[in-house]
Each structure stands twice: as structure tokens, then as C-alpha cells.
Design a protein around this motif. Structure first.
Motif, mmCIF file in Angstrom:
data_model
loop_
_atom_site.group_PDB
_atom_site.id
_atom_site.type_symbol
_atom_site.label_atom_id
_atom_site.label_comp_id
_atom_site.label_asym_id
_atom_site.label_seq_id
_atom_site.Cartn_x
_atom_site.Cartn_y
_atom_site.Cartn_z
ATOM 1 N N SER A 75 0.778 -0.900 -0.451
ATOM 2 C CA SER A 75 0.362 -0.149 -0.004
ATOM 3 C C SER A 75 1.295 1.493 0.312
ATOM 4 N N GLU A 76 2.191 1.218 0.289
ATOM 5 C CA GLU A 76 2.184 2.154 0.872
ATOM 6 C C GLU A 76 4.092 2.481 -1.188
ATOM 7 N N ASP A 77 3.761 0.975 -1.551
ATOM 8 C CA ASP A 77 4.269 1.487 -2.782
ATOM 9 C C ASP A 77 3.278 2.116 -4.211
ATOM 10 N N GLU A 78 3.591 3.361 -4.410
ATOM 11 C CA GLU A 78 2.519 3.909 -5.634
ATOM 12 C C GLU A 78 2.490 3.240 -7.001
ATOM 13 N N GLU A 79 3.721 3.012 -7.057
ATOM 14 C CA GLU A 79 3.462 2.706 -8.941
ATOM 15 C C GLU A 79 2.996 1.272 -8.584
ATOM 16 N N LEU A 80 3.432 0.425 -7.862
ATOM 17 C CA LEU A 80 1.980 -0.942 -7.663
ATOM 18 C C LEU A 80 0.635 -0.325 -7.365
#
Length: 357
Positions: A75-80
Motif C-alpha cells: 500500500s505504500e508503493d504508489e507505483e504498484l
């Protein structure tokens, strides 16, 4: 993130949005493996008394904790998050469990860049397990002679047309087979019973004993030991000798590392504690070995049969180790020992041995 979880997430995602290259294969897979993690309460009741009850509970909790940690990290990985369009935020624990069970039960392990990773191999994942398989598998990494990682199956002997092709899933105990695959093997030679040793919290010498154990290359104060059929658990005995050592005996700890007895009184406590633990574990079962063996001959349901195989195996291991402990006592009695100490050993043997074995 563990490679098994990476593949499980890929599988869960492919089941929702499809997979251009592997859609027919993904569609052919069962929803989940027949792992004991998915057994009904009725089926789980057959496991009462076995170590698998707590083992399965711990595995479920571990998977749930890992699932929560994975979602938090993703959830903290904006790209994923953008790439998968909210897939991870809608991923359920149940679908994650299902995908992990498929990967762990059907994948083969190979090396890529010195890392062990799971591979799902269509058709090959249909091969059943056998203790004496007709095929062995060999993994070849990509290199000068191999363009892509390759899994090879090599016949161990001539194979007749129409016979079943089998491989070995590995030297797994029935607890592991039931957790990963949902089946057990009768009279499994790889079976063991895992017991945990924890130094008493109220022991004022706990820190000293723990340091001594580690200094002499012995297991520490929170260690698991695997009991094997008809085998004296030497490592456990060494650790227990330190556990029960009196202050006056701590200078003799080097003897323990050499496999020697500290004193007869100390050995009485060690053997008594092992027998008491075995007797307690056997008392958790509602049936005897003979009753389980009789039920195994009549059982038609696979889950019940596999549970009975596990129960028989664990009882046989515990009982045989108890017999080995008694033989160890008798060998002590055969040596020179004070009369009072001999009486202590005999009384303890009578107290613990009768009902359990």
C-alpha cells in the motif's frame, strides 16, 4: 518478500484479471490444495492429540501476519498500487491462503542467480509422490548450454507403458506432508516428533545456564528437538542435564558437551522429566495404537485415514523414545551407584513407565 509469496500474489492476480500467456493453465488449477489448513472441523477432530493441531494453528497465524505485512508494504508503493488498480486493496485473506497453498503444493524449487525460487510447471505438477519414485528431477540453470531454466525428469529404472510416473516430494514427515499437500504416508520413515525445551523462568541460574549451553555448542534455552523412532534423544538429554544442574555441578558442564552424565541424581531428574512429558503427550490421545491401527484398516475417508497414519506414527515415536529412556536408566543401574540413588531411579521408572507404554 519471499519468492513463494510473490508467486502466490501473481496467481491470485491472474485468477482475477487473467494471464495472457498462462490463462489455460491457471484455469486448470484447483481452487486450493487439500492442505490440513482447509480441513473441516469434523476432519480436524481426527487429529486430536497430534502435534499437527498446534502446528496448523501456528501456520495459519504466520500466514495471516505475513499477509497483513505484505498489504501494508504494498500500500505504500504508489507505483504498484497504480499498476494493479486497487487489486491488492481488495485481495482477501482467503484468496491469499488459496494461492499460497497451490504454490507450496505444486511448485518445484530451482535456483536463479543463486536464489532458490519456486516454479510452476504444467503437467509436471500432476506427478504423485512415492518413497521409491520412478523419476528423479534435475534443475538446470540458464547458462552457456541452456537458454532458459529447465527442469529435467530422469528415469531411475525402465518404465513399462501405462505405469504411473512418480517423483519424491522430499524427505518430509507426515506433519509437513499434511500441511503442504494434504496426505500422509503410512509408516513414514521421515517421521519425527518435535518437542520444545524452555529453561524455567523462575530458575535464578537461567541466564548462566543459557550462556553455558551456547558456550559449549549446545542448544540454547528455547530450543526444539526432533524425537525419532527407537532413538535416544541425546541432544535433548544434554540440554536437560544443564537445565537441572545444581550450582555445585555447573563447573562440570564441559562433561555434558562430551555426552557424559553429570551425576546420577541429575540424570534421574532428566529421565523423569522426559518420561513425564511423553506420558502427558500420550494421554492427550483418546485411543491406543492398536485401536488406531484397527480403525485405519476400516477407514474409507481419506482425511480420516491420513489422520490415523499420523496418530499411529506419533504414538509409536513417543512410546519408543520412552522405552529408550528406560533402557538408558537400566544401563545406569548396571554401573556403580549409591543405593539411595538406585532406589530413586527405580521408583521413578515405576511411576512413569507403566501407564504410558
Amino acid at each position: 518478500m519471499a519468492s513463494t509469496y510473490q508467486m502466490a500474489l501473481w496467481l491470485a492476480h491472474s485468477r482475477v484479471v487473467g494471464s495472457l500467456d498462462f490463462e489455460p493453465y491457471v484455469a486448470s488449477l484447483p481452487e486450493r490444495a487439500d492442505s490440513v489448513l482447509f480441513w473441516s472441523d469434523k476432519d480436524l477432530a481426527h487429529l486430536k492429540g497430534t502435534s499437527l493441531v498446534s502446528n496448523a494453528s501456528q501456520t495459519r497465524q504466520l500466514l495471516q501476519d505475513d499477509f497483513d505485512a505484505i498489504l501494508d508494504a504494498l500500500s505504500e508503493d504508489e507505483e504498484l498500487t497504480e499498476m494493479y488498480s486497487g487489486f491488492f486493496s481488495n485481495l482477501s485473506l482467503a484468496s491469499f491462503f488459496d494461492a499460497v497453498s497451490i504454490v507450496t503444493s505444486r511448485s518445484f524449487i530451482g535456483k536463479v542467480d543463486d536464489r532458490e525460487v519456486p516454479f510452476l510447471v504444467p503437467v509436471a505438477d500432476l506427478l504423485n509422490h512415492a518413497a521409491d519414485p520412478v523419476l528423479t528431477l534435475r534443475f538446470a540453470e540458464a547458462g552457456a548450454d541452456v537458454e532458459e531454466p529447465m527442469l529435467e525428469f530422469v528415469a531411475t529404472r525402465d518404465i513399462r507403458r501405462g505405469s504411473t510416473l512418480t517423483v519424491s516430494y522430499g524427505p518430509f514427515a507426515n506433519t509437513a506432508l499434511l500441511l503442504r499437500y494434504g496426505f500422509a504416508v503410512e509408516a513414514n520413515p521421515h517421521d519425527g516428533y518435535v518437542m520444545q525445551l524452555v529453561l524455567g523462568e523462575d530458575d535464578p541460574l537461567r541466564s548462566v545456564k543459557s550462556a553455558l549451553l551456547e558456550a559449549h555448542g549446545l542448544p540454547g534455552d528455547d530450543t526444539t528437538f526432533v524425537l525419532r523412532r527407537d532413538t535416544l534423544p541425546l541432544d535433548m538429554l544434554r540440554a536437560l542435564r544443564v537445565h537441572y544442574a545444581k550450582p555445585s555441578e555447573l563447573d562440570l558442564i564441559s562433561q555434558v558437551a562430551e555426552g557424559k552424565v553429570l551425576s546420577l541424581d541429575n540424570e534421574v531428574q532428566v529421565c523423569r522429566s522426559v518420561l513425564a512429558a511423553i506420558q502427558s503427550l500420550l494421554a492427550d490421545f483418546d485411543t491406543s495404537i492398536a485401536e488406531d491401527q484397527e480403525a485405519l484398516e476400516e477407514a474409507a475417508d481419506n482425511h480420516e485415514r491420513y489422520a490415523l497414519m499420523l496418530r499411529v506414527g506419533e504414538k509409536q515415536i513417543l512410546s519408543s523414545v520412552g522405552i529408550e529412556i528406560q533402557r538408558h536408566w537400566l544401563s545406569l543401574l548396571a554401573g556403580e551407584a549409591p543405593v539411595a540413588a538406585q532406589e530413586a531411579v527405580v521408583n521413578t521408572q515405576e511411576l512413569n513407565a507403566g501407564e504410558a507404554f
